[in-house]
Motif scaffolding. Structure first.
Motif, mmCIF file in Angstrom:
data_model
loop_
_atom_site.group_PDB
_atom_site.id
_atom_site.type_symbol
_atom_site.label_atom_id
_atom_site.label_comp_id
_atom_site.label_asym_id
_atom_site.label_seq_id
_atom_site.Cartn_x
_atom_site.Cartn_y
_atom_site.Cartn_z
ATOM 1 N N GLU A 1 26.527 44.321 47.040
ATOM 2 C CA GLU A 1 26.948 43.830 45.719
ATOM 3 C C GLU A 1 28.033 42.773 45.863
ATOM 4 O O GLU A 1 28.028 41.748 45.169
ATOM 5 C CB GLU A 1 27.452 44.992 44.856
ATOM 6 C CG GLU A 1 26.406 46.050 44.526
ATOM 7 C CD GLU A 1 25.264 45.495 43.691
ATOM 8 O OE1 GLU A 1 25.522 44.888 42.641
ATOM 9 O OE2 GLU A 1 24.096 45.670 44.105
ATOM 10 N N THR B 1 41.324 46.475 43.644
ATOM 11 C CA THR B 1 40.401 47.604 43.759
ATOM 12 C C THR B 1 41.130 48.711 44.511
ATOM 13 O O THR B 1 41.085 48.774 45.745
ATOM 14 C CB THR B 1 39.117 47.192 44.508
ATOM 15 O OG1 THR B 1 38.484 46.114 43.798
ATOM 16 C CG2 THR B 1 38.144 48.364 44.609
ATOM 17 N N LEU C 1 39.575 46.412 39.130
ATOM 18 C CA LEU C 1 38.140 46.625 39.276
ATOM 19 C C LEU C 1 37.962 47.827 40.194
ATOM 20 O O LEU C 1 38.149 47.732 41.409
ATOM 21 C CB LEU C 1 37.472 45.383 39.864
ATOM 22 C CG LEU C 1 35.954 45.451 40.106
ATOM 23 C CD1 LEU C 1 35.210 45.750 38.812
ATOM 24 C CD2 LEU C 1 35.454 44.159 40.741
ATOM 25 N N ASP D 1 32.985 50.772 40.254
ATOM 26 C CA ASP D 1 32.437 49.738 39.371
ATOM 27 C C ASP D 1 32.080 48.450 40.107
ATOM 28 O O ASP D 1 31.864 47.411 39.476
ATOM 29 C CB ASP D 1 33.438 49.420 38.255
ATOM 30 C CG ASP D 1 33.724 50.626 37.368
ATOM 31 O OD1 ASP D 1 32.817 51.468 37.219
ATOM 32 O OD2 ASP D 1 34.853 50.725 36.838
ATOM 33 N N THR E 1 29.828 46.297 41.125
ATOM 34 C CA THR E 1 28.468 45.783 41.027
ATOM 35 C C THR E 1 28.531 44.260 41.069
ATOM 36 O O THR E 1 29.598 43.663 40.834
ATOM 37 C CB THR E 1 27.793 46.228 39.724
ATOM 38 O OG1 THR E 1 28.496 45.632 38.615
ATOM 39 C CG2 THR E 1 27.810 47.741 39.588
ATOM 40 N N GLU F 1 27.495 42.007 39.016
ATOM 41 C CA GLU F 1 27.936 41.397 37.755
ATOM 42 C C GLU F 1 29.413 41.641 37.502
ATOM 43 O O GLU F 1 30.139 40.737 37.070
ATOM 44 C CB GLU F 1 27.096 41.925 36.595
ATOM 45 C CG GLU F 1 25.686 41.398 36.568
ATOM 46 C CD GLU F 1 25.625 39.875 36.531
ATOM 47 O OE1 GLU F 1 26.407 39.257 35.765
ATOM 48 O OE2 GLU F 1 24.814 39.301 37.285
ATOM 49 N N ASN F 2 29.876 42.863 37.751
ATOM 50 C CA ASN F 2 31.296 43.167 37.525
ATOM 51 C C ASN F 2 32.192 42.342 38.445
ATOM 52 O O ASN F 2 33.252 41.848 38.035
ATOM 53 C CB ASN F 2 31.563 44.655 37.738
ATOM 54 C CG ASN F 2 31.035 45.510 36.610
ATOM 55 O OD1 ASN F 2 30.777 45.012 35.506
ATOM 56 N ND2 ASN F 2 30.872 46.804 36.867
ATOM 57 N N ASN G 1 31.966 38.584 37.269
ATOM 58 C CA ASN G 1 32.656 38.386 35.993
ATOM 59 C C ASN G 1 34.166 38.538 36.132
ATOM 60 O O ASN G 1 34.938 37.815 35.469
ATOM 61 C CB ASN G 1 32.126 39.370 34.947
ATOM 62 C CG ASN G 1 30.699 39.055 34.535
ATOM 63 O OD1 ASN G 1 30.242 37.911 34.648
ATOM 64 N ND2 ASN G 1 29.976 40.058 34.060
ATOM 65 N N SER G 2 34.619 39.455 36.978
ATOM 66 C CA SER G 2 36.060 39.628 37.197
ATOM 67 C C SER G 2 36.664 38.379 37.825
ATOM 68 O O SER G 2 37.757 37.939 37.444
ATOM 69 C CB SER G 2 36.323 40.843 38.082
ATOM 70 O OG SER G 2 35.933 42.036 37.443
ATOM 71 N N THR H 1 36.914 35.674 35.227
ATOM 72 C CA THR H 1 38.037 35.940 34.322
ATOM 73 C C THR H 1 39.360 35.559 34.978
ATOM 74 O O THR H 1 40.215 34.920 34.354
ATOM 75 C CB THR H 1 38.062 37.436 33.927
ATOM 76 O OG1 THR H 1 36.847 37.770 33.250
ATOM 77 C CG2 THR H 1 39.252 37.730 33.015
#
Length: 429
Positions: free
Chosen positions: A313, A383, A405, A409, A411, A413-414, A417-418, A421
């Motif tokens: 991931e 993390t 994060l 979690d 993944t 996408e996460n 996206n993090s 951001t």
């Protein structure tokens, strides 16, 4: 967000010690915890004391690679805890994970105590002929090394590389309000709901009870096995000898707290002027016009123990980025490694974070890296894995300095996206 306030004066007492060059003091450092980040927090202070003309003797697992003037290393022989921890021991997380981690840390402390007394280093210190004017130690998960300060009859300046452990507040006569200051291993941030407050209340008082009864009894037993039955209780030694506590906290990161005058915040103490980058790293950073994502989850966790599914991931998310990724990874290869990802067994973290092209730091939430990234204005995606990392990570998020994060979690996408951001302008100011 540049925070240039992390380098602060440490009090008149330390200024007097640091600046005295006509009559150098004999200073002993006892750092018997085999965790690199715990020692590196103190190392800068020790090296600066030596540079000011003081005679510094240090017992640790981390001797200097190049000898320094006025600096004597007495090395404890044995494995340190680099790439030591397998991530599987922290999975899955549940309500009582904090207690499991607390007991694991207590067990480590007892093992470190036994290893220190079995080493030649402690015997060498006790047979030295000159007296020490002050002794620097870390007070963390065990007090056994403080027995040496009793035999050497010297005052103690203690350091804490993390938030104060729960039993140290009373020792240093400092008020503690568990309802809104979560203990460092409780796994919450400062903005707690009712159940989190109850959990932290129970954890705080349980950990104090356990440390002051079970851990103290086992520690005294080990100490007296090696040093004799006449050695006083280690807690009594700590309360009598400790004259100052320097803690790796700073109000900009951890909030304003009421401490006794003998407890001084020195967050960022380890931050020195950045050195020259090695040519290969400099070339990568300079050429990364779209920016760099720097990934480093600390020295203790073995990165190769990341489950293959989580690793994939991360790899897929990194491959979608236009930024360059520099990943501290102890293996020679990374399966399905994207072209924009560089893996390295060792990195110059402070120098990398100081480079203007570094836009995001993906971290485990350790305090040293957190303070360094904050000092250089690099937003953090944390993390957390264990210990105070959850508190550090949530504190960062609560202050707008980064994102949390969670490992569960991770993944594609996460992760992607993090990063997007963290790259936004509000985080890059």
């Amino acid at each position: 967000m540049k925070l240039q306030t992390l380098k602060i004066p440490i009090t008149l007492l330390l200024i007097m010690i640091l600046c005295s060059t006509t009559n150098g003091y004999n200073i002993l450092g006892l750092f018997t915890i085999p965790i690199a980040s715990h020692y590196y927090f103190a190392e800068t202070l020790l090296k600066n004391l030596a540079s000011k003309g003081h005679n510094v003797t240090v017992v640790s697992y981390f001797p200097q690679k190049t000898p320094l003037e006025n600096f004597t290393d007495i090395s404890i022989k044995g494995p340190d805890m680099k790439n030591f921890i397998d991530l599987s021991i922290f999975e899955p997380k549940h309500f009582h994970s904090s207690l499991e981690e607390f007991h694991r840390i207590q067990d480590w402390g007892l093992k470190d105590c036994e290893a220190a007394f079995q080493s030649d280093a402690i015997a060498k210190i006790l047979t030295m002929k000159h007296e020490f004017d002050v002794i620097l130690v870390e007070e963390f998960n065990n007090d056994c090394i403080l027995a040496i300060t009793h035999l050497l009859d010297a005052p103690v300046v203690s350091l804490s590389s993390c938030w104060l452990m729960p039993w140290l507040y009373d020792r240093m006569q400092t008020p503690y309000f568990v309802s809104f200051w979560p203990p460092n291993n409780c796994g919450t941030g400062e903005k707690m709901n009712f159940l989190e407050r109850v959990k932290c209340f129970l954890y705080h008082h349980y950990s104090i009870f356990w440390f002051q009864t079970v851990t103290k009894f086992k520690t005294n037993t080990i100490v007296r096995k090696y040093l004799g039955d006449s050695i006083p209780d280690v807690d009594e030694i700590a309360r009598k000898r400790t004259v100052l506590m320097l803690i790796n906290q700073h109000f900009s990161l951890t909030g304003v707290k009421a401490y006794a005058p003998t407890v001084i915040e020195v967050g960022g103490l380890q931050i020195e002027q950045a050195k020259t980058l090695n040519p290969k790293m400099k070339q990568i950073l300079d050429a990364s016009k779209n920016g760099v994502i720097y990934v480093n989850w600390g020295s203790m966790v073995r990165k190769s123990s990341i489950p293959a599914s989580k690793r994939e991931e991360l790899v897929k998310a990194f491959g979608r980025l236009k930024q360059t990724v520099i990943w501290k990874w102890e293996n020679e290869t990374l399966p399905n490694q994207p072209k924009n990802v560089h893996i390295m067994k060792w990195t110059q973290q402070r120098e990398i974070l100081s480079h203007p092209n570094v836009k995001v730091f993906m971290s485990h939430g350790g305090l040293l890296g957190t303070s360094e990234a904050t000092y250089y204005g690099v937003p953090i995606i944390a993390t957390p894995i264990f210990g105070d990392q959850f508190l550090n990570s949530k504190t960062l998020a609560e202050r707008g300095m980064g994102l949390t994060l969670l490992f569960d979690d991770l993944t594609e996408e996460n992760i992607y996206n993090s990063i997007q951001t963290a790259l936004k302008s509000e985080f890059q100011q």
